[in-house]
Design a protein around this motif. Structure first.
Motif, PDB file in Angstrom:
ATOM      1  N   GLU A   4       4.553   1.912 -10.845  1.00 28.01           N
ATOM      2  CA  GLU A   4       3.407   1.125 -10.415  1.00 28.01           C
ATOM      3  C   GLU A   4       3.794   0.068  -9.399  1.00 28.01           C
ATOM      4  O   GLU A   4       2.938  -0.537  -8.775  1.00 28.01           O
ATOM      5  CB  GLU A   4       2.788   0.416 -11.630  1.00 28.01           C
ATOM      6  CG  GLU A   4       2.149   1.364 -12.629  1.00 28.01           C
ATOM      7  CD  GLU A   4       0.951   2.074 -12.052  1.00 28.01           C
ATOM      8  OE1 GLU A   4      -0.029   1.386 -11.752  1.00 28.01           O
ATOM      9  OE2 GLU A   4       0.998   3.305 -11.878  1.00 28.01           O
ATOM     10  N   ARG A   6       4.746  -2.115  -6.304  1.00 26.91           N
ATOM     11  CA  ARG A   6       4.413  -2.049  -4.876  1.00 26.91           C
ATOM     12  C   ARG A   6       5.284  -3.076  -4.163  1.00 26.91           C
ATOM     13  O   ARG A   6       5.452  -4.188  -4.673  1.00 26.91           O
ATOM     14  CB  ARG A   6       2.940  -2.399  -4.660  1.00 26.91           C
ATOM     15  CG  ARG A   6       2.005  -1.549  -5.494  1.00 26.91           C
ATOM     16  CD  ARG A   6       0.597  -2.101  -5.446  1.00 26.91           C
ATOM     17  NE  ARG A   6      -0.087  -1.713  -4.222  1.00 26.91           N
ATOM     18  CZ  ARG A   6      -1.219  -2.262  -3.800  1.00 26.91           C
ATOM     19  NH1 ARG A   6      -1.772  -3.249  -4.473  1.00 26.91           N
ATOM     20  NH2 ARG A   6      -1.796  -1.858  -2.690  1.00 26.91           N
ATOM     21  N   LEU A  71      -4.921  -4.460   2.394  1.00 26.95           N
ATOM     22  CA  LEU A  71      -4.613  -4.518   0.964  1.00 26.95           C
ATOM     23  C   LEU A  71      -5.854  -4.361   0.095  1.00 26.95           C
ATOM     24  O   LEU A  71      -5.762  -3.890  -1.030  1.00 26.95           O
ATOM     25  CB  LEU A  71      -3.859  -5.803   0.622  1.00 26.95           C
ATOM     26  CG  LEU A  71      -2.494  -5.935   1.312  1.00 26.95           C
ATOM     27  CD1 LEU A  71      -1.692  -7.070   0.716  1.00 26.95           C
ATOM     28  CD2 LEU A  71      -1.689  -4.647   1.234  1.00 26.95           C
ATOM     29  N   GLN A  72      -7.006  -4.732   0.639  1.00 28.53           N
ATOM     30  CA  GLN A  72      -8.244  -4.542  -0.126  1.00 28.53           C
ATOM     31  C   GLN A  72      -8.639  -3.069  -0.164  1.00 28.53           C
ATOM     32  O   GLN A  72      -9.093  -2.564  -1.178  1.00 28.53           O
ATOM     33  CB  GLN A  72      -9.390  -5.338   0.513  1.00 28.53           C
ATOM     34  CG  GLN A  72      -9.512  -6.725  -0.086  1.00 28.53           C
ATOM     35  CD  GLN A  72     -10.370  -7.643   0.782  1.00 28.53           C
ATOM     36  OE1 GLN A  72     -11.017  -7.206   1.736  1.00 28.53           O
ATOM     37  NE2 GLN A  72     -10.357  -8.923   0.465  1.00 28.53           N
ATOM     38  N   ASN A  74      -6.674  -0.329   0.527  1.00 22.81           N
ATOM     39  CA  ASN A  74      -5.642   0.693   0.410  1.00 22.81           C
ATOM     40  C   ASN A  74      -4.689   0.374  -0.724  1.00 22.81           C
ATOM     41  O   ASN A  74      -4.266  -0.775  -0.875  1.00 22.81           O
ATOM     42  CB  ASN A  74      -4.885   0.682   1.760  1.00 22.81           C
ATOM     43  CG  ASN A  74      -4.042   1.899   1.941  1.00 22.81           C
ATOM     44  OD1 ASN A  74      -3.348   2.314   1.018  1.00 22.81           O
ATOM     45  ND2 ASN A  74      -4.092   2.460   3.126  1.00 22.81           N
ATOM     46  N   ASN A  75      -4.322   1.412  -1.456  1.00 25.28           N
ATOM     47  CA  ASN A  75      -3.440   1.216  -2.595  1.00 25.28           C
ATOM     48  C   ASN A  75      -1.979   1.485  -2.228  1.00 25.28           C
ATOM     49  O   ASN A  75      -1.199   1.905  -3.065  1.00 25.28           O
ATOM     50  CB  ASN A  75      -3.896   2.178  -3.694  1.00 25.28           C
ATOM     51  CG  ASN A  75      -3.670   1.554  -5.033  1.00 25.28           C
ATOM     52  OD1 ASN A  75      -3.512   0.338  -5.143  1.00 25.28           O
ATOM     53  ND2 ASN A  75      -3.612   2.392  -6.056  1.00 25.28           N
ATOM     54  N   PRO A  77       1.813   1.751  -1.710  1.00 24.25           N
ATOM     55  CA  PRO A  77       2.891   1.148  -2.504  1.00 24.25           C
ATOM     56  C   PRO A  77       4.001   0.499  -1.676  1.00 24.25           C
ATOM     57  O   PRO A  77       4.721  -0.361  -2.179  1.00 24.25           O
ATOM     58  CB  PRO A  77       3.450   2.325  -3.308  1.00 24.25           C
ATOM     59  CG  PRO A  77       3.062   3.539  -2.558  1.00 24.25           C
ATOM     60  CD  PRO A  77       1.899   3.220  -1.668  1.00 24.25           C
ATOM     61  N   HIS A  98      -2.053  -9.443  -4.646  1.00 17.40           N
ATOM     62  CA  HIS A  98      -2.131  -7.991  -4.825  1.00 17.40           C
ATOM     63  C   HIS A  98      -0.917  -7.440  -5.573  1.00 17.40           C
ATOM     64  O   HIS A  98      -0.681  -6.230  -5.559  1.00 17.40           O
ATOM     65  CB  HIS A  98      -2.297  -7.304  -3.463  1.00 17.40           C
ATOM     66  CG  HIS A  98      -3.674  -7.468  -2.897  1.00 17.40           C
ATOM     67  ND1 HIS A  98      -4.691  -6.594  -3.163  1.00 17.40           N
ATOM     68  CD2 HIS A  98      -4.209  -8.440  -2.125  1.00 17.40           C
ATOM     69  CE1 HIS A  98      -5.795  -6.999  -2.550  1.00 17.40           C
ATOM     70  NE2 HIS A  98      -5.522  -8.130  -1.917  1.00 17.40           N
TER      71      HIS A  98
END
Ligand code: S3P
Length: 173
Positions: A4, A6, A71-72, A74-75, A77, A98
């Motif tokens: 998980e 990033r 960042l809002q 797109n996820n 990593p 984030h």
């Protein structure tokens, strides 16, 4: 990617953030984004052109806006930053909000300067060695705030650095 975690890669111009990010994404089999590339895509203008047209202060506002938007939406990593991104308090706040882990790629000035000098990327904030040296010295205190510090030793390739980050930060490989 199962992990998980990033991360953002920071460090001075020419240290190799974008190449390390690409190798790391390959090793971890995940996506990566380069903030400068994202800005170019969104603004439809090269970074050097934005800097020369509107100046550094306005470029920083554009950079922050795009960081927030990226960042809002797109996820992603793995994110490689521009050399100045991490020096702005608001950007560090957005990155932390984030839940990114920050990684400083640290190297000596000469190594960065050689890469700047021979790179195809135009860097209006490092037009000459003295200007680059001053920025390098000014920024160290900000880069020091990153969660992890990786020293790029002489002879280390971007792939070696990516492997080390994968092992130590992601506990992979
Ligand atoms: C900058 C670094 C550049 C680019 C812009 C400003 C800086 O990115 O964002 O020219 O202020 O250090 P790189 O670090 O990838 O060269």
């Amino acid at each position: 990617m199962e992990n998980e975690k990033r991360i953002v890669l920071t460090g001075f111009m020419g240290v190799g953030k974008s190449s390390v990010a690409r190798h790391l994404a390959y090793l971890l089999r995940c996506e990566q984004v380069d903030l400068d590339d994202y800005i170019v895509e969104q603004e439809k203008q090269e970074i050097a052109c934005i800097l020369k047209t509107v100046g550094e202060a306005q470029f920083r506002r554009i950079e922050t806006e795009n960081l927030r938007k990226l960042l809002q939406a797109n996820n992603v990593p793995i994110l490689s930053l521009g050399g100045g991104t991490w020096t702005i308090a608001e950007n560090r706040r957005i990155i932390k909000k984030h839940d990114f882990t920050s990684v400083w790629l640290e190297s000596n000035f000469e190594h960065c300067w050689q890469n700047i000098k021979f790179s195809k990327k135009e860097r209006p904030l490092a037009k000459n060695k003295l200007q680059a040296r001053c920025l390098f010295d000014e920024r160290e205190k900000f880069y020091c705030l990153a969660d992890w510090h990786f020293i790029i030793k002489p002879g280390f390739t971007s792939f070696d650095t990516a492997k080390l980050i994968a092992e130590e930060v992601f506990c992979k490989i």
